[in-house]
Design a protein around this motif. Structure first.
Motif, PDB file in Angstrom:
ATOM      1  N   ARG A 270       0.833  -1.212   0.000  1.00 40.77           N
ATOM      2  CA  ARG A 270       0.000   0.000   0.000  1.00 40.77           C
ATOM      3  C   ARG A 270       0.866   1.259   0.000  1.00 40.77           C
ATOM      4  NH1 ARG A 270      -3.599  -2.822   4.028  1.00 40.77           N
ATOM      5  NH2 ARG A 270      -2.445  -1.735   5.665  1.00 40.77           N
ATOM      6  N   GLY A 271       2.173   1.081   0.012  1.00 42.11           N
ATOM      7  CA  GLY A 271       3.084   2.223  -0.009  1.00 42.11           C
ATOM      8  C   GLY A 271       3.227   2.924   1.317  1.00 42.11           C
ATOM      9  N   GLU A 272       2.856   2.238   2.419  1.00 43.48           N
ATOM     10  CA  GLU A 272       2.881   2.865   3.740  1.00 43.48           C
ATOM     11  C   GLU A 272       4.244   2.778   4.420  1.00 43.48           C
ATOM     12  OE1 GLU A 272      -0.244   1.028   5.988  1.00 43.48           O
ATOM     13  OE2 GLU A 272      -1.803   1.603   4.544  1.00 43.48           O
ATOM     14  N   ILE A 273       5.090   1.862   3.992  1.00 42.53           N
ATOM     15  CA  ILE A 273       6.413   1.690   4.608  1.00 42.53           C
ATOM     16  C   ILE A 273       7.478   1.607   3.513  1.00 42.53           C
ATOM     17  CG2 ILE A 273       5.597   0.607   6.733  1.00 42.53           C
ATOM     18  CD1 ILE A 273       6.236  -2.125   5.541  1.00 42.53           C
ATOM     19  N   ASP A 274       8.714   1.836   3.912  1.00 41.14           N
ATOM     20  CA  ASP A 274       9.837   1.811   2.978  1.00 41.14           C
ATOM     21  C   ASP A 274      10.419   0.408   2.809  1.00 41.14           C
ATOM     22  OD1 ASP A 274      10.021   4.760   2.664  1.00 41.14           O
ATOM     23  OD2 ASP A 274      10.549   4.667   4.791  1.00 41.14           O
ATOM     24  N   ILE A 275      10.413  -0.349   3.909  1.00 39.94           N
ATOM     25  CA  ILE A 275      11.059  -1.664   3.935  1.00 39.94           C
ATOM     26  C   ILE A 275      10.157  -2.652   4.656  1.00 39.94           C
ATOM     27  CG2 ILE A 275      13.057  -2.971   4.819  1.00 39.94           C
ATOM     28  CD1 ILE A 275      14.630  -0.280   4.686  1.00 39.94           C
ATOM     29  N   SER A 276      10.070  -3.862   4.114  1.00 36.93           N
ATOM     30  CA  SER A 276       9.288  -4.916   4.760  1.00 36.93           C
ATOM     31  C   SER A 276      10.227  -6.033   5.203  1.00 36.93           C
ATOM     32  CB  SER A 276       8.235  -5.463   3.780  1.00 36.93           C
ATOM     33  OG  SER A 276       7.349  -6.335   4.437  1.00 36.93           O
ATOM     34  N   ASP A 277      10.227  -6.317   6.503  1.00 34.58           N
ATOM     35  CA  ASP A 277      10.957  -7.484   7.030  1.00 34.58           C
ATOM     36  C   ASP A 277      10.145  -8.738   6.702  1.00 34.58           C
ATOM     37  OD1 ASP A 277      12.972  -5.979   8.176  1.00 34.58           O
ATOM     38  OD2 ASP A 277      12.113  -5.990  10.189  1.00 34.58           O
ATOM     39  N   ALA A 278      10.806  -9.790   6.234  1.00 32.32           N
ATOM     40  CA  ALA A 278      10.072 -10.985   5.822  1.00 32.32           C
ATOM     41  C   ALA A 278      10.838 -12.253   6.171  1.00 32.32           C
ATOM     42  CB  ALA A 278       9.783 -10.948   4.324  1.00 32.32           C
ATOM     43  N   SER A 279      10.144 -13.197   6.806  1.00 33.86           N
ATOM     44  CA  SER A 279      10.776 -14.480   7.123  1.00 33.86           C
ATOM     45  C   SER A 279      10.402 -15.549   6.093  1.00 33.86           C
ATOM     46  CB  SER A 279      10.393 -14.947   8.536  1.00 33.86           C
ATOM     47  OG  SER A 279       8.999 -15.134   8.646  1.00 33.86           O
ATOM     48  N   ARG A 280       9.810 -15.098   5.001  1.00 38.65           N
ATOM     49  CA  ARG A 280       9.557 -15.950   3.832  1.00 38.65           C
ATOM     50  C   ARG A 280       9.525 -15.034   2.620  1.00 38.65           C
ATOM     51  NH1 ARG A 280       4.960 -13.862   2.185  1.00 38.65           N
ATOM     52  NH2 ARG A 280       3.162 -13.703   3.554  1.00 38.65           N
ATOM     53  N   PRO A 281       9.637 -15.592   1.406  1.00 41.80           N
ATOM     54  CA  PRO A 281       9.569 -14.729   0.225  1.00 41.80           C
ATOM     55  C   PRO A 281       8.160 -14.201  -0.024  1.00 41.80           C
ATOM     56  CG  PRO A 281       9.804 -17.031  -0.416  1.00 41.80           C
ATOM     57  CD  PRO A 281       9.970 -16.988   1.071  1.00 41.80           C
ATOM     58  N   ILE A 282       8.081 -13.151  -0.808  1.00 42.95           N
ATOM     59  CA  ILE A 282       6.795 -12.555  -1.172  1.00 42.95           C
ATOM     60  C   ILE A 282       5.961 -13.570  -1.967  1.00 42.95           C
ATOM     61  CG2 ILE A 282       7.701 -11.523  -3.326  1.00 42.95           C
ATOM     62  CD1 ILE A 282       5.922  -9.038  -2.647  1.00 42.95           C
TER      63      ILE A 282
ATOM     64  N   ILE B 247      13.041  -4.520  -4.198  1.00 43.04           N
ATOM     65  CA  ILE B 247      14.305  -5.256  -4.291  1.00 43.04           C
ATOM     66  C   ILE B 247      14.315  -6.273  -3.153  1.00 43.04           C
ATOM     67  CG2 ILE B 247      16.830  -5.082  -4.303  1.00 43.04           C
ATOM     68  CD1 ILE B 247      16.413  -2.094  -5.107  1.00 43.04           C
ATOM     69  N   GLU B 248      14.500  -7.539  -3.492  1.00 41.52           N
ATOM     70  CA  GLU B 248      14.492  -8.643  -2.514  1.00 41.52           C
ATOM     71  C   GLU B 248      15.928  -8.901  -2.051  1.00 41.52           C
ATOM     72  OE1 GLU B 248      12.201 -12.693  -2.948  1.00 41.52           O
ATOM     73  OE2 GLU B 248      14.101 -12.834  -4.041  1.00 41.52           O
ATOM     74  N   LEU B 249      16.166  -8.746  -0.748  1.00 39.17           N
ATOM     75  CA  LEU B 249      17.528  -8.859  -0.220  1.00 39.17           C
ATOM     76  C   LEU B 249      17.583  -9.839   0.953  1.00 39.17           C
ATOM     77  CD1 LEU B 249      18.313  -5.030  -0.168  1.00 39.17           C
ATOM     78  CD2 LEU B 249      19.129  -6.673  -1.873  1.00 39.17           C
ATOM     79  N   PRO B 250      18.144 -11.045   0.761  1.00 37.57           N
ATOM     80  CA  PRO B 250      18.358 -11.933   1.913  1.00 37.57           C
ATOM     81  C   PRO B 250      19.407 -11.328   2.840  1.00 37.57           C
ATOM     82  CG  PRO B 250      19.314 -12.876  -0.092  1.00 37.57           C
ATOM     83  CD  PRO B 250      18.605 -11.626  -0.508  1.00 37.57           C
ATOM     84  N   VAL B 251      19.155 -11.389   4.152  1.00 33.64           N
ATOM     85  CA  VAL B 251      20.065 -10.734   5.101  1.00 33.64           C
ATOM     86  C   VAL B 251      20.663 -11.690   6.133  1.00 33.64           C
ATOM     87  CG1 VAL B 251      19.144  -8.400   4.844  1.00 33.64           C
ATOM     88  CG2 VAL B 251      18.059  -9.970   6.469  1.00 33.64           C
TER      89      VAL B 251
ATOM     90  N   ILE C 116      14.882  -8.641   3.739  1.00 30.65           N
ATOM     91  CA  ILE C 116      14.234  -7.338   3.740  1.00 30.65           C
ATOM     92  C   ILE C 116      13.846  -7.051   2.285  1.00 30.65           C
ATOM     93  CG2 ILE C 116      15.361  -6.399   5.798  1.00 30.65           C
ATOM     94  CD1 ILE C 116      17.231  -4.803   3.925  1.00 30.65           C
ATOM     95  N   TYR C 117      12.674  -6.444   2.111  1.00 33.26           N
ATOM     96  CA  TYR C 117      12.215  -5.999   0.790  1.00 33.26           C
ATOM     97  C   TYR C 117      12.212  -4.472   0.823  1.00 33.26           C
ATOM     98  CZ  TYR C 117      10.812 -10.690  -0.614  1.00 33.26           C
ATOM     99  OH  TYR C 117      10.826 -12.025  -0.963  1.00 33.26           O
ATOM    100  N   VAL C 118      12.885  -3.880  -0.152  1.00 30.38           N
ATOM    101  CA  VAL C 118      13.040  -2.424  -0.178  1.00 30.38           C
ATOM    102  C   VAL C 118      12.237  -1.850  -1.336  1.00 30.38           C
ATOM    103  CG1 VAL C 118      14.685  -0.513  -0.278  1.00 30.38           C
ATOM    104  CG2 VAL C 118      15.374  -2.704   0.746  1.00 30.38           C
ATOM    105  N   SER C 119      11.406  -0.859  -1.054  1.00 31.51           N
ATOM    106  CA  SER C 119      10.633  -0.197  -2.104  1.00 31.51           C
ATOM    107  C   SER C 119      11.565   0.595  -3.015  1.00 31.51           C
ATOM    108  CB  SER C 119       9.607   0.747  -1.472  1.00 31.51           C
ATOM    109  OG  SER C 119       9.078   1.633  -2.439  1.00 31.51           O
ATOM    110  N   ALA C 120      11.462   0.354  -4.316  1.00 29.69           N
ATOM    111  CA  ALA C 120      12.305   1.065  -5.279  1.00 29.69           C
ATOM    112  C   ALA C 120      12.034   2.567  -5.223  1.00 29.69           C
ATOM    113  CB  ALA C 120      12.070   0.525  -6.689  1.00 29.69           C
TER     114      ALA C 120
END
Length: 329
Positions: free
Chosen positions: A70-82, A98-102, A253-257
């Motif tokens: 919804r464009g409400e946050i810049d980065i989404s923490d994720a313990s699984r892929p989208i 951008i999908e970034l394993p951390v 982490i997923y980062v909004s372009a």
């Protein structure tokens, strides 16, 4: 002159307030990834001396993606892929990512320390407890294994918005989100820790860092992929050498372009990737190999959008393979 001075002062304050509003990095999502992101955020903010504020929420991986798409946050923490439905929601809103394993996590199965009869469980035994048909039927330990006592099972697990729930059900039951419903569910892993620690017949699952912080309250269960195989306990070594299966997984982490137009977001992600290994260790998570972090940094620098998974859950995929895949949108 006084009016002009007051007006100028107000304009200056308004500009300062606007600048302050823009120097905010908003993150939400996985409770499993939270300790790592929070540790990185704290150190990043120290270096910025109040010039940038980073907020980190815990609404679960699914909850984070809802806000992210919804464009409400810049980065989404994720313990699984989208997932596909989340990819579609982001696409509909024009959100590229951008999908970034951390780091790696060892999803950990735990029992109460007073439980003296469980040391190892097979994937099949866990499936027998957690599959949907077990609801209302498998209620005592001796129904799972006749050598175990006639003691009620009290179950604690991640909530439906949690990526941990998705991954656990995929790895153990064989289908994401396929689970019995009669258990105590929460996106807050501390609630699950407390629940298992208070009931002798309890069983729960969550990320390794929460177990590592509570080893006096909990006992980890060794996992055997098949009957007759030796059980393997979660640890830094067993995750890195690939023997803790099928519950080892990368986290992201997923980062909004679009958010990368803000310098504070670019700087934060650069800092995150450069320091992820150090802070992963500090919060009891397992860092990726150096080569993987270099490729992750390269993908971020190139603004490689999309996901290496294509919206379909996978168990056992290597980070090295994932980073080389073409991004799907």
């Amino acid at each position: 002159m006084l009016k002009k001075a007051i007006l100028a002062a107000c304009l200056t304050l308004s500009c300062a307030a606007a600048a302050q509003a823009n120097t905010l990095v908003k993150i939400d999502g996985s409770s499993t990834v939270y300790p790592l992101t929070e540790a990185v955020a704290e150190e990043f903010q120290k270096g910025k001396k109040g010039a940038v504020r980073v907020t980190v929420g815990i609404s679960g991986t699914g909850g984070g993606f809802k806000k992210f798409c919804r464009g409400e946050i810049d980065i989404s923490d994720a313990s699984r892929p989208i997932l596909k439905k989340e990819m579609e929601a982001c696409a509909a809103a024009g959100i590229k990512y951008i999908e970034l394993p951390v780091a790696y996590d060892a999803l950990t199965v735990v029992v109460n320390p007073q439980n003296s009869f469980i040391k190892t469980m097979t994937v099949e035994e866990l499936k027998k407890i957690w599959e949907p048909t077990a609801q209302g039927k498998i209620t005592k330990w001796n129904q799972v294994n006749p050598s175990w006592p006639d003691l009620p099972i009290k179950l604690f697990g991640a909530g439906a918005d949690s990526g941990t729930f998705d991954y656990f059900t995929e790895a153990i039951v064989g289908k994401s989100k396929s689970s019995r419903g009669d258990f105590t569910a929460s996106e807050d892993d501390n609630v699950l820790v407390q629940g298992v620690s208070r009931d002798k017949g309890a069983l729960g699952f969550f990320g390794y860092s929460y177990y590592a912080e509570n080893t006096k309250k909990l006992k980890a269960v060794a996992i055997a992929e098949k009957a007759g195989k030796s059980g393997v306990l979660p640890s830094f070594d067993t995750v890195k050498n690939g023997t803790y299966q099928p519950l080892s997984r990368p986290v992201f982490i997923y980062v909004s372009a679009k958010s990368l137009e803000k310098p504070e977001v670019r700087e934060f992600v650069d800092f995150y990737l450069a320091n992820a290994a150090k802070y992963a260790k500090a919060v009891k998570m397992v860092g990726l190999p150096d080569k993987a972090y270099k490729q992750t940094q390269s993908n971020f620098k190139a603004k490689k959008t999309g996901t290496g998974f294509g919206g379909v859950p996978e168990v056992g995929v290597s980070v090295e393979e994932l980073l080389q895949r073409e991004g799907k949108h």
